[in-house]
Write a protein that holds these residues in place. Structure first.
Motif, PDB file in Angstrom:
ATOM      1  N   MET A 162      -9.242  10.311  38.480  1.00 19.86           N
ATOM      2  CA  MET A 162      -7.783  10.405  38.306  1.00 19.86           C
ATOM      3  C   MET A 162      -7.176  10.987  39.588  1.00 19.86           C
ATOM      4  O   MET A 162      -6.134  10.536  40.052  1.00 19.86           O
ATOM      5  N   ALA A 163      -7.858  12.004  40.157  1.00 23.86           N
ATOM      6  CA  ALA A 163      -7.365  12.643  41.384  1.00 23.86           C
ATOM      7  C   ALA A 163      -7.529  11.697  42.569  1.00 23.86           C
ATOM      8  O   ALA A 163      -6.668  11.607  43.432  1.00 23.86           O
ATOM      9  N   GLN A 164      -8.639  10.999  42.595  1.00 28.60           N
ATOM     10  CA  GLN A 164      -8.859  10.039  43.686  1.00 28.60           C
ATOM     11  C   GLN A 164      -9.618   8.838  43.150  1.00 28.60           C
ATOM     12  O   GLN A 164     -10.814   8.909  42.869  1.00 28.60           O
ATOM     13  N   ASN A 165      -8.904   7.738  43.027  1.00 26.73           N
ATOM     14  CA  ASN A 165      -9.491   6.524  42.453  1.00 26.73           C
ATOM     15  C   ASN A 165     -10.376   5.827  43.485  1.00 26.73           C
ATOM     16  O   ASN A 165     -10.178   5.980  44.689  1.00 26.73           O
ATOM     17  N   GLY A 166     -11.349   5.060  43.011  1.00 25.40           N
ATOM     18  CA  GLY A 166     -12.132   4.234  43.926  1.00 25.40           C
ATOM     19  C   GLY A 166     -13.204   4.998  44.693  1.00 25.40           C
ATOM     20  O   GLY A 166     -13.434   4.718  45.863  1.00 25.40           O
ATOM     21  N   GLN A 167     -13.867   5.974  44.063  1.00 16.92           N
ATOM     22  CA  GLN A 167     -14.906   6.749  44.754  1.00 16.92           C
ATOM     23  C   GLN A 167     -16.284   6.109  44.596  1.00 16.92           C
ATOM     24  O   GLN A 167     -16.570   5.446  43.602  1.00 16.92           O
ATOM     25  N   THR A 168     -17.141   6.373  45.590  1.00 17.85           N
ATOM     26  CA  THR A 168     -18.537   5.946  45.504  1.00 17.85           C
ATOM     27  C   THR A 168     -19.324   6.989  44.702  1.00 17.85           C
ATOM     28  O   THR A 168     -18.828   8.087  44.448  1.00 17.85           O
ATOM     29  N   LEU A 169     -20.553   6.641  44.338  1.00 16.45           N
ATOM     30  CA  LEU A 169     -21.434   7.574  43.626  1.00 16.45           C
ATOM     31  C   LEU A 169     -21.596   8.871  44.431  1.00 16.45           C
ATOM     32  O   LEU A 169     -21.506   9.974  43.889  1.00 16.45           O
ATOM     33  N   LEU A 170     -21.806   8.718  45.730  1.00 13.76           N
ATOM     34  CA  LEU A 170     -22.012   9.867  46.612  1.00 13.76           C
ATOM     35  C   LEU A 170     -20.804  10.800  46.605  1.00 13.76           C
ATOM     36  O   LEU A 170     -20.943  12.021  46.528  1.00 13.76           O
ATOM     37  N   GLU A 171     -19.615  10.202  46.687  1.00 11.80           N
ATOM     38  CA  GLU A 171     -18.385  11.005  46.691  1.00 11.80           C
ATOM     39  C   GLU A 171     -18.211  11.728  45.362  1.00 11.80           C
ATOM     40  O   GLU A 171     -17.797  12.880  45.319  1.00 11.80           O
ATOM     41  N   LEU A 172     -18.542  11.038  44.273  1.00 14.96           N
ATOM     42  CA  LEU A 172     -18.407  11.656  42.960  1.00 14.96           C
ATOM     43  C   LEU A 172     -19.384  12.818  42.798  1.00 14.96           C
ATOM     44  O   LEU A 172     -19.046  13.840  42.207  1.00 14.96           O
ATOM     45  N   CYS A 173     -20.582  12.666  43.331  1.00 16.91           N
ATOM     46  CA  CYS A 173     -21.597  13.729  43.253  1.00 16.91           C
ATOM     47  C   CYS A 173     -21.139  14.967  44.025  1.00 16.91           C
ATOM     48  O   CYS A 173     -21.363  16.094  43.593  1.00 16.91           O
ATOM     49  N   ARG A 183     -22.507  -2.793  50.358  1.00 15.41           N
ATOM     50  CA  ARG A 183     -23.585  -2.290  49.521  1.00 15.41           C
ATOM     51  C   ARG A 183     -23.108  -1.173  48.609  1.00 15.41           C
ATOM     52  O   ARG A 183     -23.855  -0.682  47.761  1.00 15.41           O
ATOM     53  N   GLU A 184     -21.872  -0.746  48.815  1.00 15.19           N
ATOM     54  CA  GLU A 184     -21.360   0.366  48.019  1.00 15.19           C
ATOM     55  C   GLU A 184     -20.642  -0.133  46.776  1.00 15.19           C
ATOM     56  O   GLU A 184     -20.107  -1.232  46.750  1.00 15.19           O
ATOM     57  N   LYS A 185     -20.626   0.730  45.777  1.00 16.79           N
ATOM     58  CA  LYS A 185     -19.912   0.416  44.543  1.00 16.79           C
ATOM     59  C   LYS A 185     -18.808   1.464  44.386  1.00 16.79           C
ATOM     60  O   LYS A 185     -19.079   2.667  44.423  1.00 16.79           O
ATOM     61  N   LEU A 186     -17.579   0.989  44.258  1.00 17.57           N
ATOM     62  CA  LEU A 186     -16.454   1.907  44.074  1.00 17.57           C
ATOM     63  C   LEU A 186     -16.110   1.993  42.592  1.00 17.57           C
ATOM     64  O   LEU A 186     -16.135   0.993  41.884  1.00 17.57           O
ATOM     65  N   HIS A 187     -15.806   3.204  42.135  1.00 17.17           N
ATOM     66  CA  HIS A 187     -15.528   3.428  40.714  1.00 17.17           C
ATOM     67  C   HIS A 187     -14.045   3.693  40.499  1.00 17.17           C
ATOM     68  O   HIS A 187     -13.456   4.516  41.208  1.00 17.17           O
TER      69      HIS A 187
END
Lengths: 151, 102
Positions: B21-32, B62-66
């Motif tokens: 919600m604060a930052q849309n479109g994050q990768t797994l790494l960013e979320l971790c 190769r990245e997946k954005l959430h």
């Protein structure tokens, strides 16, 4: 193309052609979209206008149309106003059939920094898509997207 | 709808949605990076959220954005909040926010 600002997905228990027909309907006032009439033939290069009570809510141009799988169009809020001044954004619909259910994905891209439009649409799309699902599955739109009452 | 409630009934998963919600479109790494959870745990929670359709994903190389997908939550709200009650509910939420921030 830049990364999407938003991706909205919904699973609708309806044939993919029926979902496509609802999105490209240019005859009726959409009960699931605040009663707007979407004026376009949905062919690449054609104009698209969302008309609400005769006024242009949104204006754009069809960029791609691949029935019943993909529709891309530009999107600019009707003027005048601050959201109109932000210029054109892009809306993309993709439809896929999975296990007899249509997966509809809407991505909206191309917002300016600190976009007011971005705030507005983040409330609009979830309501519109859940109401579309309700119309196609039950015949009735959701209350929150029905046309405004006549004053 | 069961799946949505089950997915939301977990503090860590709600924290992941807050982060999107604060930052849309994050990768797994960013979320971790923002959360005190192992990569495996985050990955597992993301799969549950994706199954409940609360997260949509977009491939960038190769990245997946959430992305937070609030559509199922809109369906829940519409089931129990009628059109003319929405304004009142929003007003009460605003009042709560205002009083609690003082």
């Amino acid at each position: 193309m830049s990364d999407p600002a938003f991706i909205y997905t919904i699973y609708i228990r309806a044939p993919i052609d029926k979902v496509w027909a609802a999105i490209t309907d240019n005859k009726t006032h959409r009960s699931w979209w605040w009663g707007t009439h979407h004026d376009s033939d949905f062919k690449p290069g054609s104009k698209l206008t969302y008309l609400r009570n005769g006024e242009a809510d949104v204006e754009g141009e069809i960029l791609e149309a691949d029935p019943p799988n993909r529709l891309v169009h530009t999107f600019r809020v009707g003027g005048p106003g601050p959201q109109h001044d932000e210029g054109y954004t892009n809306v993309e619909y993709t439809l896929e059939l999975t296990d007899g259910v249509t997966k509809l994905t809407v991505t909206h891209t191309g917002f300016v920094a600190n976009s007011k439009l971005r705030v507005g649409i983040s409330n609009g799309w979830p309501a519109i898509l859940s109401s579309l699902k309700s119309v196609l599955e039950t015949g009735d739109p959701l209350a929150s997207t029905q046309p405004d009452e006549k004053k | 709808m069961d799946q949505v409630f089950k997915a939301l009934a977990d503090d860590s998963r709600r924290a992941l949605l807050d982060s999107l919600m604060a930052q849309n479109g994050q990768t797994l790494l960013e979320l971790c990076a923002g959360l005190d959870m192992s990569r495996q745990a985050v990955s597992k929670h993301l799969a549950i959220l994706e199954d409940a359709n609360l997260i949509a994903t977009h491939k960038r190389g190769r990245e997946k954005l959430h992305y937070l997908n609030p559509v199922p939550i809109a369906e829940i709200a519409d089931r129990w909040i009628r059109k003319f009650e929405r304004g009142k509910a929003d007003a009460l939420i605003d009042l709560k926010k205002q009083l609690e921030s003082d």
